[in-house]
Design a protein around this motif. Structure first.
Motif, mmCIF file in Angstrom:
data_model
loop_
_atom_site.group_PDB
_atom_site.id
_atom_site.type_symbol
_atom_site.label_atom_id
_atom_site.label_comp_id
_atom_site.label_asym_id
_atom_site.label_seq_id
_atom_site.Cartn_x
_atom_site.Cartn_y
_atom_site.Cartn_z
ATOM 1 N N LEU A 1 0.966 -1.323 0.059
ATOM 2 C CA LEU A 1 0.109 0.001 -0.168
ATOM 3 C C LEU A 1 0.928 1.350 0.019
ATOM 4 O O LEU A 1 0.358 2.286 -0.571
ATOM 5 C CB LEU A 1 -0.876 0.060 1.279
ATOM 6 C CG LEU A 1 -1.969 -1.138 0.972
ATOM 7 C CD1 LEU A 1 -2.819 -1.014 2.542
ATOM 8 C CD2 LEU A 1 -2.984 -0.720 0.147
ATOM 9 N N LYS A 2 1.835 1.480 0.778
ATOM 10 C CA LYS A 2 3.036 2.341 0.702
ATOM 11 C C LYS A 2 3.358 2.696 -0.513
ATOM 12 O O LYS A 2 3.472 3.899 -0.947
ATOM 13 C CB LYS A 2 3.897 2.126 1.738
ATOM 14 C CG LYS A 2 3.616 2.327 3.181
ATOM 15 C CD LYS A 2 4.877 1.988 4.092
ATOM 16 C CE LYS A 2 4.232 2.162 5.538
ATOM 17 N NZ LYS A 2 5.358 1.846 6.603
ATOM 18 N N GLN A 3 3.857 1.600 -1.291
ATOM 19 C CA GLN A 3 4.608 1.863 -2.653
ATOM 20 C C GLN A 3 3.341 2.567 -3.501
ATOM 21 O O GLN A 3 3.888 3.492 -4.413
ATOM 22 C CB GLN A 3 4.912 0.425 -3.072
ATOM 23 C CG GLN A 3 5.930 -0.170 -2.355
ATOM 24 C CD GLN A 3 6.522 -1.582 -2.722
ATOM 25 O OE1 GLN A 3 6.129 -2.083 -3.700
ATOM 26 N NE2 GLN A 3 7.648 -1.808 -2.055
ATOM 27 N N ASN A 4 2.285 1.850 -3.366
ATOM 28 C CA ASN A 4 1.092 2.447 -4.379
ATOM 29 C C ASN A 4 0.807 3.674 -4.182
ATOM 30 O O ASN A 4 0.804 4.653 -5.100
ATOM 31 C CB ASN A 4 -0.025 1.554 -4.418
ATOM 32 C CG ASN A 4 0.142 -0.010 -4.888
ATOM 33 O OD1 ASN A 4 0.786 -0.086 -5.643
ATOM 34 N ND2 ASN A 4 -0.721 -0.689 -4.828
ATOM 35 N N ASN A 5 0.711 4.153 -2.858
ATOM 36 C CA ASN A 5 0.646 5.486 -2.398
ATOM 37 C C ASN A 5 1.831 6.519 -2.854
ATOM 38 O O ASN A 5 1.495 7.655 -3.586
ATOM 39 C CB ASN A 5 0.216 5.714 -1.084
ATOM 40 C CG ASN A 5 -1.052 4.908 -0.633
ATOM 41 O OD1 ASN A 5 -1.826 4.765 -1.184
ATOM 42 N ND2 ASN A 5 -1.216 4.711 0.876
ATOM 43 N N THR A 6 3.094 6.056 -2.811
ATOM 44 C CA THR A 6 4.052 6.806 -3.133
ATOM 45 C C THR A 6 3.930 7.089 -4.591
ATOM 46 O O THR A 6 4.317 8.304 -4.964
ATOM 47 C CB THR A 6 5.284 6.168 -2.719
ATOM 48 O OG1 THR A 6 5.323 5.950 -1.339
ATOM 49 C CG2 THR A 6 6.591 7.178 -3.180
ATOM 50 N N GLN A 7 3.723 6.087 -5.355
ATOM 51 C CA GLN A 7 3.687 5.997 -6.905
ATOM 52 C C GLN A 7 2.695 7.003 -7.323
ATOM 53 O O GLN A 7 2.525 7.937 -8.131
ATOM 54 C CB GLN A 7 3.535 4.709 -7.449
ATOM 55 C CG GLN A 7 4.823 3.810 -7.317
ATOM 56 C CD GLN A 7 4.488 2.574 -7.711
ATOM 57 O OE1 GLN A 7 3.546 2.198 -8.443
ATOM 58 N NE2 GLN A 7 5.584 1.597 -7.521
ATOM 59 N N ALA A 8 1.536 6.895 -6.875
ATOM 60 C CA ALA A 8 0.171 7.612 -7.120
ATOM 61 C C ALA A 8 0.343 9.208 -6.863
ATOM 62 O O ALA A 8 0.191 9.993 -7.736
ATOM 63 C CB ALA A 8 -1.060 7.226 -6.450
ATOM 64 N N LEU A 9 1.164 9.430 -5.525
ATOM 65 C CA LEU A 9 1.344 10.878 -5.124
ATOM 66 C C LEU A 9 2.309 11.471 -6.276
ATOM 67 O O LEU A 9 2.042 12.588 -6.602
ATOM 68 C CB LEU A 9 1.990 11.010 -4.039
ATOM 69 C CG LEU A 9 2.539 12.199 -3.225
ATOM 70 C CD1 LEU A 9 1.129 13.223 -3.204
ATOM 71 C CD2 LEU A 9 2.881 11.954 -1.864
ATOM 72 N N LYS A 10 3.394 10.798 -6.594
ATOM 73 C CA LYS A 10 4.270 11.115 -7.627
ATOM 74 C C LYS A 10 3.570 11.623 -8.968
ATOM 75 O O LYS A 10 4.133 12.679 -9.517
ATOM 76 C CB LYS A 10 5.432 10.141 -7.605
ATOM 77 C CG LYS A 10 6.748 10.524 -8.926
ATOM 78 C CD LYS A 10 7.357 11.794 -8.025
ATOM 79 C CE LYS A 10 8.790 12.078 -8.566
ATOM 80 N NZ LYS A 10 8.643 12.610 -9.879
#
Length: 289
Positions: free
Chosen positions: A77-86
């Motif tokens: 979930l953290k990886q997905n959130n980071t990618q979405a934010l970027k």
């Protein structure tokens, strides 16, 4: 030459019994039988400990597996959130202030993850301490019949059930001399854990109390039995009274059906409940903990 030696040894073996008196021989037999019985008892205790150890290891493995799976999900979930934010920042869909707000929210999620892991560690530690306490109690009490005394863990709480047959005479609340030895063994273990708090509960069957004098009914009998046990633990074995409580449950919390003699016998019991230390648990829930 070898034949001569063998014949000599044979004669010694044949003559040996005549050198030992019948009284000494019987004494040796009795000592051997006692040692054999002691060995069988110790072997049984060892088997029980090994079984409980294996069950504890199995439960620990399941908990570790669950925690590992949760950590994998959190990382995903953290990886997905980071990618979405970027991606949002690159597309200029959100402002820098909004991006910063989302970043702080993600940091809060991480803090909550650590908090959950801390709770899991505390629960696992408590379960381990409870299992150790149960094993110490069983070791101290020995091989008493499970019908007379039963020690178990249920939903994280340790229970010690002692039958009234072992503690009291019928319709009485004075602890028998034989039972004081059992209470002493329980007290020895509890005294080694000075932070433990516990409640002594009296329980009866549903047969109406028909005695007279100081006892009015089953409610009253159950309370007086609980306070009798507490007094002995305090005055005879030195347990801290501030760590104890006495309660009577009467006939209203049965563990078996009162329609049979066996069921009523199971319901007539005194229960020692090792109370969970809720104050320590609630401290973990306080902000900043």
């Amino acid at each position: 030459m070898k034949l001569t030696v063998l014949l000599g040894l044979a004669s010694v073996v044949v003559m040996a019994p005549s050198c030992v008196s019948s009284k000494k021989f019987k004494k040796s037999q009795s000592e051997y039988a006692a040692l054999e019985t002691r060995y069988t008892t110790l072997q049984g205790n060892l088997d029980n400990c090994n079984t409980e150890k294996a069950e504890l290891a199995r439960q620990k493995g399941l908990l570790e597996s669950d925690i590992a799976n949760l950590n994998k999900q959190i990382d995903f979930l953290k990886q997905n959130n980071t990618q979405a934010l970027k991606q949002l920042e690159d597309l200029s869909v959100i402002s820098s202030a909004q991006a910063e707000s989302i970043k702080k929210s993600m940091e809060n999620i991480g803090a909550k993850d650590n908090y959950i892991q801390t709770l899991q560690q505390q629960i696992a530690r408590k379960d381990s301490l409870n299992m150790a306490l149960v094993m110490n109690l069983k070791g101290a009490i020995g091989n008493l019949d499970d019908k007379d005394i039963n020690i178990k863990v249920d939903k994280g709480v340790v229970y010690i059930d002692i039958s009234d047959k072992l503690l009291f005479k019928t319709a009485k609340f004075d602890v028998t001399p034989e039972a004081r030895d059992v209470l002493g063994k329980v007290a020895m273990v509890l005294k080694n854990q000075p932070d433990i708090e516990f409640m002594v509960e009296g329980h009866t069957d549903n047969v109406e109390y028909k005695g007279a004098g100081l006892v009015l009914d089953n409610w009253d009998l159950s309370v007086k039995r609980a306070t009798s046990v507490v007094r002995i633990l305090q005055k005879q074995y030195g347990l801290n009274p501030a760590k104890m409580a006495a309660a009577g449950r009467g006939e209203f919390n049965p563990v078996s059906n009162n329609d049979t003699p066996e069921g009523r016998a199971a319901n007539r019991r005194t229960r020692i409940v090792i109370l969970p230390q809720l104050d320590q648990f609630f401290k973990l829930l306080e902000p900043g903990k």
